[in-house]
Design a protein around this motif. Structure first.
Motif, short mmCIF file in Angstrom:
data_model
loop_
_atom_site.label_atom_id
_atom_site.label_comp_id
_atom_site.label_asym_id
_atom_site.label_seq_id
_atom_site.Cartn_x
_atom_site.Cartn_y
_atom_site.Cartn_z
N ASN A 89 43.89 29.06 72.37
CA ASN A 89 42.69 28.23 72.45
C ASN A 89 42.83 26.98 71.59
O ASN A 89 42.44 25.88 71.99
CB ASN A 89 41.46 29.01 72.00
N LEU A 90 43.36 27.15 70.38
CA LEU A 90 43.52 26.02 69.48
C LEU A 90 44.55 25.03 70.00
O LEU A 90 44.33 23.81 69.99
CB LEU A 90 43.92 26.51 68.09
N LEU A 91 45.69 25.54 70.46
CA LEU A 91 46.74 24.66 70.97
C LEU A 91 46.25 23.81 72.14
O LEU A 91 46.44 22.59 72.16
CB LEU A 91 47.95 25.49 71.38
N ALA A 97 41.47 17.61 73.43
CA ALA A 97 40.64 16.77 72.58
C ALA A 97 41.32 15.44 72.28
O ALA A 97 40.69 14.38 72.32
CB ALA A 97 40.31 17.50 71.28
N LYS A 98 42.62 15.48 71.99
CA LYS A 98 43.34 14.24 71.69
C LYS A 98 43.36 13.31 72.90
O LYS A 98 43.27 12.08 72.75
CB LYS A 98 44.77 14.57 71.26
N GLN A 109 37.96 11.52 61.70
CA GLN A 109 38.00 11.59 60.25
C GLN A 109 38.53 12.95 59.82
O GLN A 109 38.30 13.97 60.48
CB GLN A 109 36.60 11.37 59.67
N ASP A 110 39.22 12.94 58.68
CA ASP A 110 39.74 14.18 58.10
C ASP A 110 38.63 14.82 57.28
O ASP A 110 38.39 14.47 56.13
CB ASP A 110 40.95 13.86 57.21
N GLN A 111 37.93 15.79 57.89
CA GLN A 111 36.75 16.38 57.26
C GLN A 111 36.99 17.79 56.73
O GLN A 111 36.34 18.22 55.78
CB GLN A 111 35.58 16.41 58.25
N ASP A 134 42.94 20.95 62.15
CA ASP A 134 43.14 19.83 63.09
C ASP A 134 42.11 19.87 64.21
O ASP A 134 41.52 18.85 64.58
CB ASP A 134 44.55 19.89 63.68
N TRP A 135 41.90 21.07 64.76
CA TRP A 135 40.96 21.20 65.87
C TRP A 135 39.55 20.82 65.46
O TRP A 135 38.86 20.06 66.13
CB TRP A 135 40.97 22.61 66.45
N TYR A 136 39.08 21.35 64.32
CA TYR A 136 37.70 21.11 63.95
C TYR A 136 37.44 19.65 63.57
O TYR A 136 36.33 19.14 63.77
CB TYR A 136 37.26 22.07 62.85
#
Length: 284
Positions: A89-91, A97-98, A109-111, A134-136
């Motif tokens: 799911n993450l991959l 998303a990208k 942003q890096d949150q 990365d995903w979030y």
């Protein structure tokens, strides 16, 4: 159960896509395709195995510190909650998303930090933790950058059903109780944004010819919900069923005019459904 606590703890709904064979792609060693990009079963399994090993070490160490060096936790306790499905799911989610972010020129942003997420998962220093961070970051950027969708009773029902499925909300809420649970402006805004993201993912799946190996039951879109004074809760939202039929949640209609009392920031948990929620949630 009170609305804020119910929604804050939410987890697990699913997105189904076509099988590899249905799309003319049937390599048994490939977990999923996103266009011409293939994600291998070996990579998915390796990410999960690393996370599982780290989690087992973390849990065993903590258990022995509390109960003595010879103590041993149960096998169930040593099992990380995440599965190979979650790694896939993450991959795939990061890939989709990208693509959307690049197309729509949405800033990122890096949150969230991998170190912090890894600690919370019990799997610090793993690829799983890095992928989740990365995903979030991408998810939060998309949530802020896409126009929100209007919520309908069908959409609220879909989210509620997944809360019940995840044993987060009690079964039996009426339509009116569901409306009240999502009436809080902060909650409604975030859920509307995730519904919009679900629709955007559905369109990207069609455009990029996304397909998944039949050994994985579905793909899921992991989501975060920030609840005032309660931090973040994790949940997921469907946008395609197993037959690649668009669900109601991906085709929003104008929402009926509804309202409900805001949940107070100090609302406590509950389990009585009759109480009413509104009175107090790279490729390989």
């Amino acid at each position: 159960m009170r609305a804020r606590r119910v929604i804050a703890a939410a987890s697990v709904a699913a997105l189904g896509v076509l099988s590899l064979a249905a799309c003319g792609k049937s390599a048994p060693g490939v977990a999923a395709y996103v266009g011409d990009t293939a994600y291998s079963v070996d990579r998915v399994d390796a990410i999960h195995a690393e996370a599982q090993a780290k989690y087992e070490t973390t849990v065993r160490t903590a258990f022995q510190q509390q109960n003595g060096p010879s103590a041993s936790p149960s096998p169930e306790t040593l099992q990380i909650g995440a599965t190979p499905q979650d790694m896939l799911n993450l991959l795939v989610g990061i890939d989709l998303a990208k693509r959307i972010i690049a197309e729509k020129k949405i800033p990122v942003q890096d949150q969230l930090k991998a170190e912090e997420l890894g600690e919370s998962f019990g799997a610090p220093g793993t690829e799983y933790a890095k992928l989740a961070a990365d995903w979030y970051d991408l998810f939060l950027s998309l949530q802020a950058g896409l126009p929100p969708a209007e919520l309908t009773d069908d959409m609220r029902a879909t989210v509620y059903d997944k809360l019940v499925e995840g044993k987060v909300a009690p079964p039996g809420w009426t339509v009116e109780q569901q409306r009240e649970a999502f009436a809080d402006p902060a909650i409604a805004q975030q859920v509307s944004a995730v519904v919009a993201l679900s629709a955007a993912f559905q369109e990207e799946v069609k455009r990029e010819d996304v397909s998944v190996n039949p050994r994985y039951s579905t793909l899921e879109i992991p989501a975060l919900l920030q609840v005032p004074n309660s931090g973040f809760g994790r949940y997921n939202l469907p946008y395609l069923d197993q037959d690649s039929t668009v669900t109601d949640i991906s085709t929003p209609d104008p929402a009926p005019s509804t309202g409900g009392p805001d949940a107070g920031p100090d609302a406590g948990p509950g389990t009585d459904p009759d109480a009413g929620p509104g009175t107090e949630g790279t490729a390989s």
